[in-house]
Design a protein around this motif. Structure first.
Motif, PDB file in Angstrom:
ATOM      1  N   ALA A  49     -25.430 -22.592  96.607  1.00 57.15           N
ATOM      2  CA  ALA A  49     -25.611 -23.795  95.789  1.00 57.15           C
ATOM      3  C   ALA A  49     -24.580 -23.840  94.665  1.00 57.15           C
ATOM      4  O   ALA A  49     -23.980 -24.887  94.402  1.00 57.15           O
ATOM      5  N   ALA A  50     -24.362 -22.709  94.013  1.00 56.23           N
ATOM      6  CA  ALA A  50     -23.354 -22.670  92.941  1.00 56.23           C
ATOM      7  C   ALA A  50     -21.979 -23.041  93.486  1.00 56.23           C
ATOM      8  O   ALA A  50     -21.249 -23.821  92.858  1.00 56.23           O
TER       9      ALA A  50
ATOM     10  N   TYR B 160     -21.874 -26.849  94.186  1.00 52.43           N
ATOM     11  CA  TYR B 160     -21.779 -27.607  92.937  1.00 52.43           C
ATOM     12  C   TYR B 160     -20.380 -27.511  92.334  1.00 52.43           C
ATOM     13  O   TYR B 160     -19.848 -28.503  91.834  1.00 52.43           O
TER      14      TYR B 160
ATOM     15  N   ALA C  99     -18.050 -29.761  94.066  1.00 47.38           N
ATOM     16  CA  ALA C  99     -18.284 -31.158  93.710  1.00 47.38           C
ATOM     17  C   ALA C  99     -17.924 -31.450  92.252  1.00 47.38           C
ATOM     18  O   ALA C  99     -18.117 -32.579  91.783  1.00 47.38           O
TER      19      ALA C  99
ATOM     20  N   ARG D 265     -19.372 -30.148  89.614  1.00 47.84           N
ATOM     21  CA  ARG D 265     -20.614 -30.206  88.831  1.00 47.84           C
ATOM     22  C   ARG D 265     -20.899 -28.837  88.216  1.00 47.84           C
ATOM     23  O   ARG D 265     -21.791 -28.112  88.636  1.00 47.84           O
TER      24      ARG D 265
ATOM     25  N   ASP E 109     -22.225 -27.947  85.379  1.00 52.06           N
ATOM     26  CA  ASP E 109     -23.543 -27.738  84.770  1.00 52.06           C
ATOM     27  C   ASP E 109     -24.596 -27.387  85.819  1.00 52.06           C
ATOM     28  O   ASP E 109     -25.427 -26.506  85.600  1.00 52.06           O
ATOM     29  N   ALA E 110     -24.552 -28.048  86.970  1.00 53.29           N
ATOM     30  CA  ALA E 110     -25.489 -27.732  88.049  1.00 53.29           C
ATOM     31  C   ALA E 110     -25.186 -26.344  88.609  1.00 53.29           C
ATOM     32  O   ALA E 110     -26.112 -25.589  88.946  1.00 53.29           O
ATOM     33  N   ALA E 111     -23.909 -25.995  88.706  1.00 55.27           N
ATOM     34  CA  ALA E 111     -23.535 -24.657  89.168  1.00 55.27           C
ATOM     35  C   ALA E 111     -24.054 -23.599  88.203  1.00 55.27           C
ATOM     36  O   ALA E 111     -24.578 -22.565  88.624  1.00 55.27           O
TER      37      ALA E 111
END
Length: 98
Positions: free
Chosen positions: A27-28, A31, A34, A36, A38-40
């Protein structure tokens, strides 16, 4: 889960923790791909929390590898995002052999 001996469930728990560690690392990566950060950073925080609770070598290795990969890929984005998300400096990992 019924109260009693946790030993019969140990293998299943270890497998679930290992799978969760790999999923959070993936997931990191997604993200970061992409843009992203902050999401990572949120995924990295969850991975670090799992590492603190899971006494499994593969989970710890996944955590260290994922953090190193994230910093190598986007240090200007992920390090500040980590600090915003956690209020902590970027973690360092120290392991002793033996």
């Amino acid at each position: 889960m019924e109260a009693g001996d946790p030993e019969p469930h140990a293998a299943g728990l270890a497998a679930a923790q290992s799978a969760l560690g790999r999923a959070l690392g993936a997931a990191a990566d997604v993200y970061l791909d992409a843009g992203r950060a902050d999401a990572a950073a949120a995924a990295l925080r969850r991975l670090k929390e799992l590492t603190a609770r899971a006494p499994l070598t593969d989970v710890h290795a996944a955590c260290v590898s994922t953090f190193a990969r994230a910093r190598d890929r986007d240090s200007e984005g992920i390090v500040p995002a980590w600090q915003r998300t956690t209020g902590e400096p970027w973690p360092t990992f120290v392991y002793r052999l033996g």
